[in-house]
Design a protein around this motif. Structure first.
Motif, PDB file in Angstrom:
ATOM      1  N   HIS A  73      -8.346  -5.162  -5.270  1.00 23.47           N
ATOM      2  CA  HIS A  73      -7.905  -5.011  -6.841  1.00 23.47           C
ATOM      3  C   HIS A  73      -7.197  -4.961  -6.826  1.00 23.47           C
ATOM      4  CE1 HIS A  73     -12.321  -3.019  -7.413  1.00 23.47           C
ATOM      5  NE2 HIS A  73     -12.161  -2.545  -6.057  1.00 23.47           N
ATOM      6  N   ILE A  74      -5.968  -5.229  -5.799  1.00 15.55           N
ATOM      7  CA  ILE A  74      -4.207  -5.568  -6.213  1.00 15.55           C
ATOM      8  C   ILE A  74      -4.065  -6.815  -6.068  1.00 15.55           C
ATOM      9  CG2 ILE A  74      -2.756  -4.935  -5.189  1.00 15.55           C
ATOM     10  CD1 ILE A  74      -4.323  -2.254  -6.022  1.00 15.55           C
ATOM     11  N   LYS A  75      -3.229  -7.526  -7.224  1.00 13.44           N
ATOM     12  CA  LYS A  75      -2.854  -8.607  -6.786  1.00 13.44           C
ATOM     13  C   LYS A  75      -1.076  -8.736  -7.567  1.00 13.44           C
ATOM     14  CE  LYS A  75      -6.958 -10.673  -8.354  1.00 13.44           C
ATOM     15  NZ  LYS A  75      -7.727 -11.043  -9.494  1.00 13.44           N
ATOM     16  N   THR A 126      -4.986   0.817   0.859  1.00 11.13           N
ATOM     17  CA  THR A 126      -5.495  -0.354   1.261  1.00 11.13           C
ATOM     18  C   THR A 126      -5.996  -0.698   1.025  1.00 11.13           C
ATOM     19  OG1 THR A 126      -3.898   1.294   3.285  1.00 11.13           O
ATOM     20  CG2 THR A 126      -5.429  -0.229   4.070  1.00 11.13           C
ATOM     21  N   ASP A 127      -7.419   0.483   0.991  1.00 12.61           N
ATOM     22  CA  ASP A 127      -9.058  -0.225   0.714  1.00 12.61           C
ATOM     23  C   ASP A 127      -8.952  -0.951  -0.462  1.00 12.61           C
ATOM     24  OD1 ASP A 127      -9.739   1.298   2.896  1.00 12.61           O
ATOM     25  OD2 ASP A 127     -10.637   2.479   1.643  1.00 12.61           O
ATOM     26  N   ASP A 169       1.097  -1.561   0.164  1.00  6.65           N
ATOM     27  CA  ASP A 169       0.063  -0.081   0.119  1.00  6.65           C
ATOM     28  C   ASP A 169       0.970   1.409   0.188  1.00  6.65           C
ATOM     29  OD1 ASP A 169       1.289  -0.494   2.814  1.00  6.65           O
ATOM     30  OD2 ASP A 169      -1.015   0.613   3.524  1.00  6.65           O
ATOM     31  N   LYS A 170       2.395   1.475   0.591  1.00  3.41           N
ATOM     32  CA  LYS A 170       2.826   2.038   0.590  1.00  3.41           C
ATOM     33  C   LYS A 170       3.123   2.605  -0.762  1.00  3.41           C
ATOM     34  CE  LYS A 170       6.669   4.863   3.463  1.00  3.41           C
ATOM     35  NZ  LYS A 170       7.619   4.449   4.691  1.00  3.41           N
ATOM     36  N   LYS A 206      -3.409  -8.799   0.762  1.00  2.00           N
ATOM     37  CA  LYS A 206      -3.280  -7.666   1.623  1.00  2.00           C
ATOM     38  C   LYS A 206      -2.194  -6.609   1.833  1.00  2.00           C
ATOM     39  CE  LYS A 206      -4.790 -11.276   5.178  1.00  2.00           C
ATOM     40  NZ  LYS A 206      -4.258 -12.003   6.360  1.00  2.00           N
ATOM     41  N   PRO A 207      -2.728  -5.550   2.451  1.00  2.00           N
ATOM     42  CA  PRO A 207      -2.266  -4.306   2.441  1.00  2.00           C
ATOM     43  C   PRO A 207      -0.459  -4.539   2.788  1.00  2.00           C
ATOM     44  CG  PRO A 207      -4.764  -3.747   2.541  1.00  2.00           C
ATOM     45  CD  PRO A 207      -4.130  -5.930   2.876  1.00  2.00           C
ATOM     46  N   SER A 208      -0.655  -5.248   3.594  1.00  2.00           N
ATOM     47  CA  SER A 208       0.744  -5.172   4.706  1.00  2.00           C
ATOM     48  C   SER A 208       1.948  -6.144   4.014  1.00  2.00           C
ATOM     49  CB  SER A 208       0.832  -5.922   6.005  1.00  2.00           C
ATOM     50  OG  SER A 208      -0.184  -7.075   5.880  1.00  2.00           O
ATOM     51  N   ARG A 209       2.013  -7.007   2.963  1.00  2.00           N
ATOM     52  CA  ARG A 209       2.436  -7.251   2.488  1.00  2.00           C
ATOM     53  C   ARG A 209       3.271  -6.632   1.410  1.00  2.00           C
ATOM     54  NH1 ARG A 209       4.318  -9.400  -2.704  1.00  2.00           N
ATOM     55  NH2 ARG A 209       4.885 -11.613  -3.703  1.00  2.00           N
ATOM     56  N   GLU A 210       5.000  -7.574   1.682  1.00  2.00           N
ATOM     57  CA  GLU A 210       6.123  -7.014   1.581  1.00  2.00           C
ATOM     58  C   GLU A 210       6.119  -7.142  -0.192  1.00  2.00           C
ATOM     59  OE1 GLU A 210       8.675  -5.313   3.179  1.00  2.00           O
ATOM     60  OE2 GLU A 210       6.848  -5.632   4.952  1.00  2.00           O
TER      61      GLU A 210
END
Length: 125
Positions: free
Chosen positions: A27-29, A20-21, A4-5, A36-40
């Motif tokens: 919507h993000i793969k 994040t939303d 997300d960042k 998840k938003p916390s994935r590195e």
């Protein structure tokens, strides 16, 4: 760096909470898997971002230290989005112009006559 960042840093989203939303909604793969938003995120990852009915395909080249200016974005990502995706969005825009705009109210007498003429022409074989 969190995904997300990263998406916020390379200016795909205006705020980090919107990024994040988008992750939470799927919507993000990364590698065809919703994340998840916390994935590195690491250099070499391929990210698929679904935004405004366009599937953006990104490749992470490097991780930015913070949010970067628009001119510097290409240093940190490579956009592999096919041109057909943008052409498809143009076609959607033109198809929406065909319909009456929302809030224009009921058809006028002229509109009604035009509709009746069109329907009469289409009824005859």
């Amino acid at each position: 760096m969190r995904i997300d960042k990263y998406l916020w840093s390379v200016r795909y989203y205006k705020t980090r909470s919107k990024a994040t939303d988008a992750c939470k909604k799927g919507h993000i793969k990364v590698g065809e898997q919703p994340v998840k938003p916390s994935r590195e995120v690491y250099p070499g990852d391929h990210i698929l971002v679904r935004k405004n009915q366009i599937d953006y395909q990104l490749e992470v080249l490097d991780l930015p230290p913070n949010r970067v200016g628009a001119k510097l974005v290409d240093i940190y990502r490579k956009d592999n989005t096919p041109k057909e995706a943008f052409e498809h969005s143009e076609l959607l825009k033109y198809s929406k112009e065909y319909y009456r705009k929302k809030g224009t109210g009921r058809p006028t007498k002229k509109d009604r006559r035009d509709i009746d003429d069109y329907l009469e022409d289409s009824d005859t074989p």
